[in-house]
Design an enzyme around this catalytic site. Sequence first.
Site, PDB file in Angstrom:
ATOM      1  N   CYS A  97       0.818  -1.228   0.000  1.00 54.65           N
ATOM      2  CA  CYS A  97       0.000   0.000   0.000  1.00 54.65           C
ATOM      3  C   CYS A  97       0.849   1.273   0.000  1.00 54.65           C
ATOM      4  CB  CYS A  97      -0.956  -0.043   1.183  1.00 54.65           C
ATOM      5  SG  CYS A  97      -2.370   1.018   0.980  1.00 54.65           S
ATOM      6  N   HIS A 196      -3.384  -5.595   2.446  1.00 55.58           N
ATOM      7  CA  HIS A 196      -2.977  -5.718   3.852  1.00 55.58           C
ATOM      8  C   HIS A 196      -3.510  -7.052   4.369  1.00 55.58           C
ATOM      9  CE1 HIS A 196      -1.754  -1.533   4.434  1.00 55.58           C
ATOM     10  NE2 HIS A 196      -2.830  -1.143   3.793  1.00 55.58           N
TER      11      HIS A 196
HETATM   12  N1  GLN Z   1      -1.990   6.869   2.631  1.00 60.33           N
HETATM   13  C1  GLN Z   1      -2.112   6.040   1.442  1.00 60.33           C
HETATM   14  C2  GLN Z   1      -3.533   6.028   0.860  1.00 60.33           C
HETATM   15  O1  GLN Z   1      -4.471   6.381   1.537  1.00 60.33           O
HETATM   16  C3  GLN Z   1      -1.711   4.604   1.780  1.00 60.33           C
HETATM   17  C4  GLN Z   1      -2.652   3.972   2.805  1.00 60.33           C
HETATM   18  C5  GLN Z   1      -2.149   2.634   3.333  1.00 60.33           C
HETATM   19  O2  GLN Z   1      -0.958   2.344   3.342  1.00 60.33           O
HETATM   20  N2  GLN Z   1      -3.113   1.802   3.845  1.00 60.33           N
HETATM   21  O3  GLN Z   1      -3.716   5.636  -0.292  1.00 60.33           O
END
Ligand code: GLN
Length: 245
Positions: A97, A196
């Site tokens: 992510c 995740h």
């Molecule tokens: N901040 C980034 C987004 O919102 C990554 C989020 C994350 O790593 N879950 O896309």
Amino acid sequence: MEEKLKLTIAHLYPKLLNIYGDFGNVLTLKRRCGYRNIDCEIAQINTGDDIDISKYDIYFIGGGQDKQQIEVSKELQKHKESLRQAANDGRVFLAICGGYQLLGKYYQPHDGEKLLGIGILDAYTVAGNTRFIGNVTAETDFLEPKTLVGFENHAGLTYLEEGTAPLAKVVVGNGNNSKDGGEGGRKNNVFGTYLHGSVLPKNPHFADYLIKKALSVKYNRDIELEKLDDTIEMNAHNDLINKKY
Ligand code: GLN
């Protein structure tokens, strides 16, 4: 006497990018190496650490909020050349992510300046107006079984450019941008994903694929891994297939 195999893992910025327990991916790699009597050493690389990070076998970076990505983006620039060299040498990267976004060229959050990535994936990300939250099922063309399952929570819309292929095809969920059907990105042995979960415990076949890749690069030969009883892991995997909520 067969030589004792060993892998080293650089865990990048675990104090900042570890949302949704992405650290579980590093533990899974270590555990699945240990089951096969493969040594696995983990080095945590945090902001301000001034060490040579060019020589690890596997690099892992987790996900995080925009705020943490600002600091990590700056830190990554210090190691950009070493990490690019490692990627060019075929070393394995797994990025989740927010970490995935920073392996691309840049991430443009809603507010504030563009966050530079290190460009080892041909991709860029811009924050969208919708936050994608939910389970994901995706289909690869290189794993057996083909499926990957996980959980996404991102506002970023990632677009892949020539040179980087999707990691998998979205079956359920949104993936990179909910438009082009791609989930994650892959270039040589660099793997990025929005999954995740953490992703590897419920996708043991992907964990073993990464371990095998890292061993083959390090020892310059194909190394078979002893088959493990993954009944519990695959029960968890199969229970999530095609599940949205
Ligand atoms: N901040 C980034 C987004 O919102 C990554 C989020 C994350 O790593 N879950 O896309």
